[in-house]
Write a protein that holds these residues in place. Structure first.
Motif, mmCIF file in Angstrom:
data_model
loop_
_atom_site.group_PDB
_atom_site.id
_atom_site.type_symbol
_atom_site.label_atom_id
_atom_site.label_comp_id
_atom_site.label_asym_id
_atom_site.label_seq_id
_atom_site.Cartn_x
_atom_site.Cartn_y
_atom_site.Cartn_z
ATOM 1 N N THR A 40 0.932 -1.385 0.044
ATOM 2 C CA THR A 40 0.142 0.061 -0.065
ATOM 3 C C THR A 40 0.853 1.409 -0.059
ATOM 4 O O THR A 40 2.265 1.260 0.332
ATOM 5 C CB THR A 40 -0.855 0.211 1.113
ATOM 6 N N ALA A 41 0.266 2.500 -0.180
ATOM 7 C CA ALA A 41 0.841 3.713 -0.350
ATOM 8 C C ALA A 41 1.574 3.890 1.090
ATOM 9 O O ALA A 41 2.680 4.412 0.995
ATOM 10 C CB ALA A 41 0.136 4.822 -0.581
ATOM 11 N N ASN A 42 1.002 3.501 2.151
ATOM 12 C CA ASN A 42 1.638 3.601 3.729
ATOM 13 C C ASN A 42 2.290 2.701 3.985
ATOM 14 O O ASN A 42 2.846 2.804 5.230
ATOM 15 C CB ASN A 42 0.471 3.832 4.511
ATOM 16 N N SER A 43 2.971 1.609 3.203
ATOM 17 C CA SER A 43 3.770 0.567 3.742
ATOM 18 C C SER A 43 5.161 1.160 3.932
ATOM 19 O O SER A 43 5.580 2.061 3.276
ATOM 20 C CB SER A 43 3.844 -0.342 2.552
ATOM 21 N N SER A 44 5.753 0.890 5.106
ATOM 22 C CA SER A 44 7.143 1.303 5.342
ATOM 23 C C SER A 44 8.357 1.037 4.612
ATOM 24 O O SER A 44 9.306 1.455 4.659
ATOM 25 C CB SER A 44 7.504 0.837 6.969
ATOM 26 N N ARG A 45 7.708 0.033 3.794
ATOM 27 C CA ARG A 45 8.951 -0.690 2.697
ATOM 28 C C ARG A 45 8.887 0.152 1.296
ATOM 29 O O ARG A 45 9.575 -0.205 0.607
ATOM 30 C CB ARG A 45 8.543 -1.965 2.463
ATOM 31 N N GLN A 46 7.857 1.268 1.316
ATOM 32 C CA GLN A 46 7.650 1.961 0.156
ATOM 33 C C GLN A 46 8.645 3.174 0.349
ATOM 34 O O GLN A 46 8.685 3.796 1.359
ATOM 35 C CB GLN A 46 6.400 2.382 -0.089
ATOM 36 N N PRO A 47 9.592 3.413 -0.747
ATOM 37 C CA PRO A 47 10.489 4.595 -0.799
ATOM 38 C C PRO A 47 9.797 5.986 -0.412
ATOM 39 O O PRO A 47 10.230 6.572 0.424
ATOM 40 C CB PRO A 47 11.194 4.796 -1.801
ATOM 41 N N SER A 48 8.582 6.136 -0.983
ATOM 42 C CA SER A 48 7.918 7.338 -0.685
ATOM 43 C C SER A 48 7.229 7.350 0.634
ATOM 44 O O SER A 48 7.004 8.544 1.024
ATOM 45 C CB SER A 48 6.893 7.376 -1.773
ATOM 46 N N ALA A 49 7.377 6.300 1.374
ATOM 47 C CA ALA A 49 6.638 6.435 2.939
ATOM 48 C C ALA A 49 7.582 6.605 3.861
ATOM 49 O O ALA A 49 7.370 6.785 5.102
ATOM 50 C CB ALA A 49 5.570 5.281 2.864
ATOM 51 N N GLN A 50 9.029 6.424 3.499
ATOM 52 C CA GLN A 50 9.955 6.359 4.441
ATOM 53 C C GLN A 50 10.074 7.540 4.808
ATOM 54 O O GLN A 50 10.427 8.506 4.138
ATOM 55 C CB GLN A 50 11.053 5.625 3.770
#
Length: 257
Positions: free
Chosen positions: A189-199
């Motif tokens: 998902t967009a809020n996943s901590s593994r997504q660079p945009s959400a880090q």
């Protein structure tokens, strides 16, 4: 009168380039990318024999390719993630006896002339040969659908070597948007901590629990009435039932008063 020097224009960010082999439908992943990111994306269909060369030459940032279901050896310079298995089908001329079956086993094809699609060129050319009655062809269902013909029938076949679709990208890439797109493909998902945009951004769950922490601490310190000024007995437990929290003083044989 001094004049301010014009600021140099920022270079435009090139689109993220995705190549995919015939039979892959990346539309759902592209739609999710468009909803989340502002960077443009360019998706192009590529030849199966050239798709890895396109990746290594920099023409593509990541590719969707077809690999064997079993025995695939990942090249040392690539990351690759298998995604899903493709259903193989057997293609035959329309008047072939296979028309009497809904699906077949590999053993049902014993004695048939099974042609090699690679030796016949493109899938479209191979199916044209099949239509002539020269033999049968086994290929992924998705590819057969792209090149479907009225004079060719297809049936799901079991017990043959299948294929999988995988996504691959260079290990040397430094573009965080490649990892972002891979996360979308993997269902993050967009809020996943593994997504660079959400880090680097606190998650909603963390913010919520932090906001509740003071109230939780006050209750633990003094019960329900703790922290409320102007009330007598602040910090003292409420009166409960007689004898609550104390050993019973009732004598054996005595009833309650």
């Amino acid at each position: 009168m001094s004049q301010e020097s014009p600021q140099p224009a920022r270079p435009a960010v090139p689109p993220l380039k995705i190549f995919y082999v015939p039979g892959v439908t990346p539309g759902k992943w592209i739609a999710r990318w468009t909803d989340r990111r502002g960077r443009a994306l360019q998706a192009l269909q590529a030849d199966e024999t050239q798709v890895l060369e396109d990746l290594r030459s920099g023409a593509a940032d990541l590719v969707f390719l077809r690999i064997p279901e079993d025995g695939f050896e990942r090249p040392s310079d690539l990351h690759a993630i298998p995604l899903y298995r493709e259903q193989p089908v057997v293609a035959a001329a329309k008047d072939h006896p296979l028309s009497a079956f809904d699906e077949v086993q590999a053993t049902d094809l014993a004695g048939e002339n099974i042609m090699d699609a690679g030796e016949l060129g493109t899938a479209a050319t191979a199916l044209e040969v099949v239509a002539s009655g020269a033999g049968l062809l086994i290929l992924p269902m998705s590819v057969a659908r792209i090149h479907s013909r009225r004079d060719v029938l297809t049936r799901p076949v079991h017990g043959v070597a299948g294929t999988r679709i995988a996504v691959a990208w260079l290990q040397s890439t430094e573009d965080p948007d490649v990892e972002e797109f891979i996360g979308i493909v993997r269902g993050r998902t967009a809020n996943s901590s593994r997504q660079p945009s959400a880090q680097g951004e606190p998650s909603k769950k963390v913010r919520k629990s932090t906001a509740k922490a003071p109230a939780s601490d006050s209750r633990a310190a003094g019960g329900k009435g703790a922290g409320k000024p102007g009330k007598a007995g602040q910090g003292k437990p409420k009166a409960g039932k007689p004898g609550a929290g104390k050993p019973s003083r009732r004598r054996p044989g005595k009833g309650r008063g």
